[in-house]
Design a protein around this motif. Structure first.
Motif: not given
Length: 234
Positions: A12-13, A27, A178, A181, A188, A191-193
């Motif tokens: 994950e980011w 985040s 999903k 997100a 962002p 939304r990615h993680d």
């Protein structure tokens, strides 16, 4: 979707060091929203309350929070204990240097909370140096061997019990992430993680296998919606 039930091995980011501090904090605040409004806090606090009953009401309680993030849970726990007249001190640790700085700033008004840089899979504390310990939404960031080490360390440093809460890997949980997100989360990073976190999470059976491999006395509980709680010393 057919492959969803195989645990995904992608970073994950938030696990990297390239996220800017402003985005990192944004985040983590959205993660706190997930805890508060989507079942994370109740799944944790129901077990912490049960473990607290094992301790004498008049005695000071020493607590450890592993992978603290913004330290919102330590703040909430300290406030919760104050309302019940419990004398609690808390050490909050995280292995991400920037997150440690954010957590220290978040807890400025809470002298009973100490924030330290430490790895939950190799805690720098003596055996049984805490009464209780908890860890929330960090298990899915770990591979299987690191998860086993986390359970073993939580058991080693605690006297009365410990709780590790996390997401449950499930198709409906993934679909919910999903949707969040797409329509709710602004960062962002989240939304990615967020959806990836579900795909990196463990199933109840996998969590039980990890407990067995760690050689600790713990039980795995399911909570709505799609939450797992691994509770030690039950």
């Amino acid at each position: 979707m057919a492959q969803l039930f195989e645990r995904l091995d992608l970073k994950e980011w938030l696990d990297g060091d390239s996220v800017e501090p402003v985005e990192l904090e944004k985040s983590l605040r959205e993660v706190w929203g997930v805890n508060r409004y989507l079942g994370g806090n109740p799944a944790l606090f129901v077990h912490l309350e049960r473990l607290m009953r094992k301790l004498a009401p008049s005695e000071p309680v020493r607590v450890l929070d592993v992978a603290t993030g913004l330290a919102d849970l330590p703040v909430a726990f300290i406030d919760w204990c104050k309302k019940r007249g419990r004398n609690v001190s808390l050490v909050a640790v995280d292995n991400h240097p920037q997150i440690v700085q954010l957590a220290a700033r978040r807890t400025d008004a809470y002298p009973s909370i100490e924030v330290l840089h430490a790895d939950g899979t190799a805690l720098p504390f003596e055996d049984r140096s805490f009464d209780l310990a908890f860890c929330n939404l960090a298990l899915h960031h770990l591979d299987e061997q690191s998860a086993i080490k986390l359970f073993a360390e939580m058991a080693r440093v605690t006297r009365a019990g410990w709780v590790v809460t996390d997401l449950e890997r499930h198709r409906l949980a993934y679909l919910a992430a999903k949707l969040l997100a797409r329509f709710v989360w602004k960062s962002p990073v989240t939304r990615h993680d967020g959806p990836l976190s579900v795909m990196r999470s463990f199933t109840p059976q996998e969590a039980r296998q990890l407990v067995q491999l760690a050689g600790v006395n713990a039980a795995v509980h399911k909570h709505f919606p799609f939450r797992l709680a691994v509770v030690g010393h039950e």
